[in-house]
Design an enzyme around this catalytic site. Structure first.
Site, mmCIF file in Angstrom:
data_model
loop_
_atom_site.group_PDB
_atom_site.id
_atom_site.type_symbol
_atom_site.label_atom_id
_atom_site.label_comp_id
_atom_site.label_asym_id
_atom_site.label_seq_id
_atom_site.Cartn_x
_atom_site.Cartn_y
_atom_site.Cartn_z
ATOM 1 N N LYS A 108 90.055 105.505 -100.838
ATOM 2 C CA LYS A 108 89.329 106.660 -100.295
ATOM 3 C C LYS A 108 88.439 106.242 -99.122
ATOM 4 C CE LYS A 108 86.930 110.231 -99.565
ATOM 5 N NZ LYS A 108 87.414 111.462 -99.009
ATOM 6 N N CYS A 117 81.398 112.810 -94.349
ATOM 7 C CA CYS A 117 82.241 111.701 -94.819
ATOM 8 C C CYS A 117 82.278 110.502 -93.876
ATOM 9 C CB CYS A 117 83.666 112.199 -95.025
ATOM 10 S SG CYS A 117 83.724 113.644 -96.052
HETATM 11 N N1 SAJ Z 1 86.139 113.263 -84.492
HETATM 12 C C1 SAJ Z 1 86.172 112.687 -83.239
HETATM 13 N N2 SAJ Z 1 87.387 112.356 -82.713
HETATM 14 C C2 SAJ Z 1 88.554 112.572 -83.386
HETATM 15 C C3 SAJ Z 1 88.505 113.177 -84.666
HETATM 16 C C4 SAJ Z 1 87.279 113.501 -85.194
HETATM 17 O O1 SAJ Z 1 85.139 112.452 -82.596
HETATM 18 O O2 SAJ Z 1 89.615 112.259 -82.850
HETATM 19 C C5 SAJ Z 1 84.840 113.593 -85.091
HETATM 20 C C6 SAJ Z 1 84.665 115.086 -85.391
HETATM 21 O O3 SAJ Z 1 84.243 115.773 -84.246
HETATM 22 C C7 SAJ Z 1 83.635 115.046 -86.503
HETATM 23 C C8 SAJ Z 1 83.965 113.748 -87.255
HETATM 24 O O4 SAJ Z 1 84.776 112.987 -86.372
HETATM 25 O O5 SAJ Z 1 82.326 114.951 -85.969
HETATM 26 C C9 SAJ Z 1 84.665 113.942 -88.577
HETATM 27 O O6 SAJ Z 1 85.668 114.953 -88.461
HETATM 28 P P1 SAJ Z 1 87.128 114.795 -89.119
HETATM 29 O O7 SAJ Z 1 87.900 116.004 -88.806
HETATM 30 O O8 SAJ Z 1 87.710 113.495 -88.724
HETATM 31 O O9 SAJ Z 1 86.861 114.630 -90.665
HETATM 32 P P2 SAJ Z 1 86.082 115.392 -91.836
HETATM 33 O O10 SAJ Z 1 84.773 114.702 -92.023
HETATM 34 O O11 SAJ Z 1 86.056 116.847 -91.680
HETATM 35 O O12 SAJ Z 1 87.062 115.018 -93.041
HETATM 36 C C10 SAJ Z 1 87.409 113.663 -93.317
HETATM 37 C C11 SAJ Z 1 88.925 113.600 -93.501
HETATM 38 N N3 SAJ Z 1 89.339 112.210 -93.570
HETATM 39 C C12 SAJ Z 1 90.395 111.765 -92.877
HETATM 40 O O13 SAJ Z 1 91.045 112.435 -92.123
HETATM 41 C C13 SAJ Z 1 90.758 110.333 -93.100
HETATM 42 C C14 SAJ Z 1 89.322 114.361 -94.765
HETATM 43 O O14 SAJ Z 1 90.718 114.211 -95.019
HETATM 44 C C15 SAJ Z 1 88.525 113.842 -95.965
HETATM 45 O O15 SAJ Z 1 88.834 114.558 -97.167
HETATM 46 C C16 SAJ Z 1 87.061 114.044 -95.661
HETATM 47 O O16 SAJ Z 1 86.741 113.269 -94.488
HETATM 48 C C17 SAJ Z 1 86.255 113.576 -96.858
HETATM 49 O O17 SAJ Z 1 85.752 114.443 -97.598
HETATM 50 O O18 SAJ Z 1 86.197 112.371 -97.100
#
Ligand code: SAJ
Length: 429
Positions: A198, A252
């Site tokens: 995880k 997360c």
């Molecule tokens: N972000 C970037 N660049 C990217 C992708 C995201 O800067 O290319 C930023 C987003 O703007 C945001 C942050 O990262 O601020 C997190 O966003 P996210 O869409 O990557 O993730 P979360 O936090 O909404 O959800 C993540 C997911 N993990 C993965 O994709 C590995 C989700 O599947 C998990 O269930 C969740 O964390 C969790 O609960 O752990």
């Protein structure tokens, strides 16, 4: 219908509540437990404390199998979905997990399954959860949630699930439980590995984004356009660089990687560096914005988007908070706007028009679809100074430049409008 088992779900947040609804919809009798009395009352009144696509309909449908209480009761399965925030020392605050374990201890009977979904540091089962029930013959499973906010129900149903178990019988019971609503593959493994998997998933994404953020800084200095660079690098079959941005938020990615390295004996170095790179992005953004404002007296700066990412109403750990704080520390007047977020620590301007009027600089922090549609050079014509800083590569710089704006896109300080020109000529052909 078959008389299905009773499940006590502890913690009715972004994961516990949708999971409780999915299980109730599958026919299980669910007792939802939370310590927040207001939330319980809301749920009893048929209202949801947050929004997710499809959740309202699912909640309505599954209500006959759902009851809500502030203490647990006897059940066949206990499911722990409580939060695990970061404490001041970048370590997991396990107080909610410990409280949940304490709360169920007098209700757990031999043969029960205790399944945890909360994100936890490695060895939490070994050291905290399992020892609390060592005299009761119970089964344990760790099934980390992996759903993406904004797409929670679909991902809860369709994503593969990892289930860490302490023995084969636990695996059998846990797999049957999740099979009631999961259509993705179910992978059984040991509990320690599941705990680590995880954290690895989010640390991987965080690290990849840190790499993209570092590339943005490199391009700012060396003259490339990071959005173009990443797009083209990703044409390679074995390269998948994520997108840069104003910093990493949410509940997360900024938290989970710390859990992976909280045991100092692991000798890890890269994950800490990753966190530093991503946490420093708001400072970088504000330093760059300041360069655009050197000739403006008492600047008014408008932060567009305070949600931690596009198209969600969630502002937990949002980089916008730090951007606002740093801008205020510079003595700038700061406005903030978000079309989706309802609760935020800083006052939000109610309309985009109001947020833009007389502002000197717009900082696009969250690339909501709303801004992609509504934020145009025409809509910004009421600004006092015409400056826009785009942290998400979301606007077409050429169109804004033609309308007389100074446009600065993160990672493209020496903006080449070449690819935008190509894209629009493709769109027009
Ligand atoms: N972000 C970037 N660049 C990217 C992708 C995201 O800067 O290319 C930023 C987003 O703007 C945001 C942050 O990262 O601020 C997190 O966003 P996210 O869409 O990557 O993730 P979360 O936090 O909404 O959800 C993540 C997911 N993990 C993965 O994709 C590995 C989700 O599947 C998990 O269930 C969740 O964390 C969790 O609960 O752990």
């Amino acid at each position: 219908m078959e008389n299905k088992k009773k499940i006590c779900v502890l913690g009715l947040g972004f994961i516990g509540l949708p999971t409780a609804c999915l299980l109730a919809d599958a026919g299980y009798q669910i007792v939802g437990v939370d310590t927040d009395i207001n939330k319980l009352q809301q749920l009893k009144n048929g209202q949801l404390p947050f929004d997710e696509p499809g959740l309202k309909e699912l909640f309505e449908r599954s209500r006959p199998n759902l009851t809500f209480r502030n203490t647990p009761e006897e059940a066949d399965v206990f499911m722990i979905c409580v939060p695990t925030p970061l404490n001041g020392q970048n370590r997991a605050d396990l107080s909610y997990v410990k409280n949940a374990v304490g709360a169920i201890s007098s209700f757990v009977r031999p043969g029960n399954l205790i399944v945890t979904e909360s994100t936890i540091p490695p060895r939490t089962h070994d050291q905290i959860i399992q020892p609390a029930f060592q005299n009761t013959n119970v089964y344990f499973a760790y099934t980390p949630e992996r759903a993406l906010v904004g797409n929670t129900l679909k991902e809860m149903r369709e994503n593969d699930r990892i289930i860490g178990v302490d023995n084969l019988k636990s695996g059998e019971i846990a797999e049957q439980l999740y099979r009631s609503f999961v259509t993705g593959n179910i992978h059984l493994t040991d509990i320690n590995s599941a705990e680590i998997v995880k954290l690895v998933e989010n640390a991987y994404r965080d690290t990849n984004i840190a790499f993209a953020n570092e590339l943005a800084r490199i391009c700012d200095h060396l003259g490339g356009d990071v959005w173009e660079v990443i797009r083209l690098a990703n044409c390679h079959p074995r390269v998948h660089v994520h997108q840069p941005g104003p910093g990493v938020g949410g509940h997360c990615l900024p938290i989970d990687p710390w859990f992976l390295i909280e045991n100092k004996h692991t000798g890890s170095q890269m994950i800490q560096l990753t966190r530093q790179v991503n946490d420093s992005m708001p400072n970088y953004v504000i330093d760059e914005v300041a360069k655009l404002l050197t000739k403006v007296d008492l600047p008014i700066v408008t932060v567009l988007g305070v949600a931690y990412k596009a198209n969600v109403d969630d502002a937990r750990e949002t980089p916008a908070a730090k951007i606002i704080e740093l801008a205020r520390q510079r003595g700038w007047q700061v406005r903030a706007h978000d079309p989706l977020v309802k609760r935020f620590d800083y006052p939000l301007t109610s309309t985009l028009t109001e947020a833009i009027r007389d502002a000197d600089c717009l900082i696009l922090v969250t690339d909501h679809q709303y801004y992609r549609e509504q934020l145009t050079p025409e809509s910004a014509s009421t600004m006092r100074s015409r400056i826009i800083f785009d942290t998400r590569g979301a606007i077409n710089p050429e169109a804004w430049q033609q309308a007389g704006f100074i446009v600065r896109t993160l990672g493209a300080a020496h903006q080449s409008s070449y690819h935008h020109a190509i894209e629009s000529s493709r769109a027009n052909s």
